[in-house]
Design a protein around this motif. Sequence first.
Motif, PDB file in Angstrom:
ATOM      1  N   MET A   1       0.805  -1.220   0.000  1.00  0.00           N
ATOM      2  CA  MET A   1       0.000   0.000   0.000  1.00  0.00           C
ATOM      3  C   MET A   1       0.840   1.272   0.000  1.00  0.00           C
ATOM      4  SD  MET A   1      -3.138  -1.057   2.522  1.00  0.00           S
ATOM      5  CE  MET A   1      -4.144   0.348   2.050  1.00  0.00           C
ATOM      6  N   LYS A   2       2.160   1.114   0.145  1.00  0.00           N
ATOM      7  CA  LYS A   2       3.089   2.243   0.193  1.00  0.00           C
ATOM      8  C   LYS A   2       2.711   3.219   1.310  1.00  0.00           C
ATOM      9  CE  LYS A   2       4.551   1.797  -4.513  1.00  0.00           C
ATOM     10  NZ  LYS A   2       4.363   2.207  -5.875  1.00  0.00           N
ATOM     11  N   ARG A   3       2.494   2.642   2.496  1.00  0.00           N
ATOM     12  CA  ARG A   3       2.197   3.421   3.698  1.00  0.00           C
ATOM     13  C   ARG A   3       3.017   2.846   4.845  1.00  0.00           C
ATOM     14  NH1 ARG A   3      -2.474   6.611   3.527  1.00  0.00           N
ATOM     15  NH2 ARG A   3      -3.741   6.313   1.678  1.00  0.00           N
ATOM     16  N   SER A   4       3.230   3.651   5.871  1.00  0.00           N
ATOM     17  CA  SER A   4       4.025   3.174   7.002  1.00  0.00           C
ATOM     18  C   SER A   4       3.212   2.184   7.834  1.00  0.00           C
ATOM     19  CB  SER A   4       4.447   4.347   7.877  1.00  0.00           C
ATOM     20  OG  SER A   4       3.327   4.888   8.542  1.00  0.00           O
ATOM     21  N   GLU A   5       3.921   1.342   8.578  1.00  0.00           N
ATOM     22  CA  GLU A   5       3.255   0.371   9.443  1.00  0.00           C
ATOM     23  C   GLU A   5       2.423   1.085  10.497  1.00  0.00           C
ATOM     24  OE1 GLU A   5       5.656  -2.761  11.047  1.00  0.00           O
ATOM     25  OE2 GLU A   5       6.741  -3.026   9.157  1.00  0.00           O
ATOM     26  N   GLY A   6       2.957   2.171  11.034  1.00  0.00           N
ATOM     27  CA  GLY A   6       2.235   2.931  12.049  1.00  0.00           C
ATOM     28  C   GLY A   6       0.933   3.503  11.520  1.00  0.00           C
ATOM     29  N   SER A   7       0.973   3.996  10.288  1.00  0.00           N
ATOM     30  CA  SER A   7      -0.224   4.541   9.662  1.00  0.00           C
ATOM     31  C   SER A   7      -1.286   3.460   9.495  1.00  0.00           C
ATOM     32  CB  SER A   7       0.137   5.130   8.293  1.00  0.00           C
ATOM     33  OG  SER A   7      -1.020   5.432   7.567  1.00  0.00           O
ATOM     34  N   LEU A   8      -0.858   2.283   9.053  1.00  0.00           N
ATOM     35  CA  LEU A   8      -1.792   1.174   8.860  1.00  0.00           C
ATOM     36  C   LEU A   8      -2.374   0.710  10.181  1.00  0.00           C
ATOM     37  CD1 LEU A   8       0.229  -0.850   6.224  1.00  0.00           C
ATOM     38  CD2 LEU A   8      -1.875   0.435   5.831  1.00  0.00           C
ATOM     39  N   ARG A   9      -1.547   0.632  11.202  1.00  0.00           N
ATOM     40  CA  ARG A   9      -2.031   0.197  12.516  1.00  0.00           C
ATOM     41  C   ARG A   9      -3.038   1.184  13.095  1.00  0.00           C
ATOM     42  NH1 ARG A   9       0.685  -4.153  14.334  1.00  0.00           N
ATOM     43  NH2 ARG A   9       2.798  -4.477  13.577  1.00  0.00           N
ATOM     44  N   GLN A  10      -2.760   2.473  12.929  1.00  0.00           N
ATOM     45  CA  GLN A  10      -3.684   3.481  13.444  1.00  0.00           C
ATOM     46  C   GLN A  10      -5.016   3.437  12.711  1.00  0.00           C
ATOM     47  OE1 GLN A  10      -1.778   7.408  13.721  1.00  0.00           O
ATOM     48  NE2 GLN A  10      -2.039   7.059  15.905  1.00  0.00           N
ATOM     49  N   LYS A  11      -4.979   3.289  11.390  1.00  0.00           N
ATOM     50  CA  LYS A  11      -6.221   3.233  10.625  1.00  0.00           C
ATOM     51  C   LYS A  11      -7.013   1.985  11.000  1.00  0.00           C
ATOM     52  CE  LYS A  11      -9.078   4.822   7.609  1.00  0.00           C
ATOM     53  NZ  LYS A  11      -9.786   6.076   7.845  1.00  0.00           N
ATOM     54  N   ALA A  12      -6.326   0.867  11.178  1.00  0.00           N
ATOM     55  CA  ALA A  12      -6.994  -0.377  11.567  1.00  0.00           C
ATOM     56  C   ALA A  12      -7.655  -0.205  12.935  1.00  0.00           C
ATOM     57  CB  ALA A  12      -6.002  -1.525  11.599  1.00  0.00           C
ATOM     58  N   ARG A  13      -6.998   0.492  13.824  1.00  0.00           N
ATOM     59  CA  ARG A  13      -7.560   0.717  15.160  1.00  0.00           C
ATOM     60  C   ARG A  13      -8.820   1.563  15.082  1.00  0.00           C
ATOM     61  NH1 ARG A  13      -6.335   3.714  20.248  1.00  0.00           N
ATOM     62  NH2 ARG A  13      -6.814   2.192  21.856  1.00  0.00           N
ATOM     63  N   VAL A  14      -8.797   2.598  14.247  1.00  0.00           N
ATOM     64  CA  VAL A  14      -9.970   3.454  14.061  1.00  0.00           C
ATOM     65  C   VAL A  14     -11.127   2.648  13.475  1.00  0.00           C
ATOM     66  CG1 VAL A  14     -10.874   5.381  12.694  1.00  0.00           C
ATOM     67  CG2 VAL A  14      -8.688   5.608  13.847  1.00  0.00           C
ATOM     68  N   LEU A  15     -10.796   1.741  12.537  1.00  0.00           N
ATOM     69  CA  LEU A  15     -11.819   0.919  11.894  1.00  0.00           C
ATOM     70  C   LEU A  15     -12.294  -0.229  12.792  1.00  0.00           C
ATOM     71  CD1 LEU A  15     -10.265   0.627   8.321  1.00  0.00           C
ATOM     72  CD2 LEU A  15     -12.225   2.015   9.001  1.00  0.00           C
ATOM     73  N   GLY A  16     -11.529  -0.509  13.834  1.00  0.00           N
ATOM     74  CA  GLY A  16     -11.893  -1.581  14.744  1.00  0.00           C
ATOM     75  C   GLY A  16     -11.547  -2.968  14.237  1.00  0.00           C
ATOM     76  N   ILE A  17     -10.517  -3.050  13.405  1.00  0.00           N
ATOM     77  CA  ILE A  17     -10.056  -4.344  12.891  1.00  0.00           C
ATOM     78  C   ILE A  17      -8.660  -4.629  13.415  1.00  0.00           C
ATOM     79  CG2 ILE A  17     -11.488  -4.274  10.824  1.00  0.00           C
ATOM     80  CD1 ILE A  17      -9.086  -3.347   9.232  1.00  0.00           C
ATOM     81  N   GLY A  18      -8.280  -5.895  13.445  1.00  0.00           N
ATOM     82  CA  GLY A  18      -6.983  -6.284  13.960  1.00  0.00           C
ATOM     83  C   GLY A  18      -5.948  -6.391  12.862  1.00  0.00           C
ATOM     84  N   LEU A  19      -4.719  -6.046  13.213  1.00  0.00           N
ATOM     85  CA  LEU A  19      -3.569  -6.219  12.310  1.00  0.00           C
ATOM     86  C   LEU A  19      -2.411  -6.746  13.126  1.00  0.00           C
ATOM     87  CD1 LEU A  19      -3.238  -3.076  10.028  1.00  0.00           C
ATOM     88  CD2 LEU A  19      -4.016  -5.324   9.383  1.00  0.00           C
ATOM     89  N   GLY A  20      -1.634  -7.621  12.539  1.00  0.00           N
ATOM     90  CA  GLY A  20      -0.412  -8.091  13.188  1.00  0.00           C
ATOM     91  C   GLY A  20      -0.663  -8.770  14.514  1.00  0.00           C
ATOM     92  N   HIS A  21       0.119  -8.432  15.527  1.00  0.00           N
ATOM     93  CA  HIS A  21       0.059  -9.096  16.814  1.00  0.00           C
ATOM     94  C   HIS A  21      -1.070  -8.591  17.701  1.00  0.00           C
ATOM     95  CE1 HIS A  21       2.188  -5.427  17.892  1.00  0.00           C
ATOM     96  NE2 HIS A  21       1.824  -5.661  19.136  1.00  0.00           N
ATOM     97  N   GLN A  22      -1.819  -7.607  17.231  1.00  0.00           N
ATOM     98  CA  GLN A  22      -2.867  -7.014  18.056  1.00  0.00           C
ATOM     99  C   GLN A  22      -4.179  -7.795  18.005  1.00  0.00           C
ATOM    100  OE1 GLN A  22      -2.963  -3.056  16.504  1.00  0.00           O
ATOM    101  NE2 GLN A  22      -1.441  -2.334  17.944  1.00  0.00           N
ATOM    102  N   ARG A  23      -4.145  -8.997  17.489  1.00  0.00           N
ATOM    103  CA  ARG A  23      -5.391  -9.761  17.383  1.00  0.00           C
ATOM    104  C   ARG A  23      -5.646 -10.393  18.695  1.00  0.00           C
ATOM    105  NH1 ARG A  23      -5.349 -11.435  11.182  1.00  0.00           N
ATOM    106  NH2 ARG A  23      -3.988  -9.785  10.666  1.00  0.00           N
TER     107      ARG A  23
END
Length: 59
Positions: free
Chosen positions: A37-59
């Motif tokens: 997606m050409k985005r930083s990991e932090g950006s993806l994690r924050q967006k996933a958190r806002v959307l209420g979905i899990g990414l990586g080890h946060q499941r």
Amino acid sequence: MAKKTKNKRREYTKEDVKLLRGHSKARTPVARISRLMKRSEGSLRQKARVLGIGLGHQR
């Protein structure tokens, strides 16, 4: 002197959100999603958190 940022902010489109949700369901590693997606990991994690979905080890 003003400090220059190396990246410009890009808004998430509906397609980006759909792709992120798909990768979350498929349990794709965040590093791979970041490259695709050409985005930083932090950006993806924050967006996933806002959307209420899990990414990586946060499941």
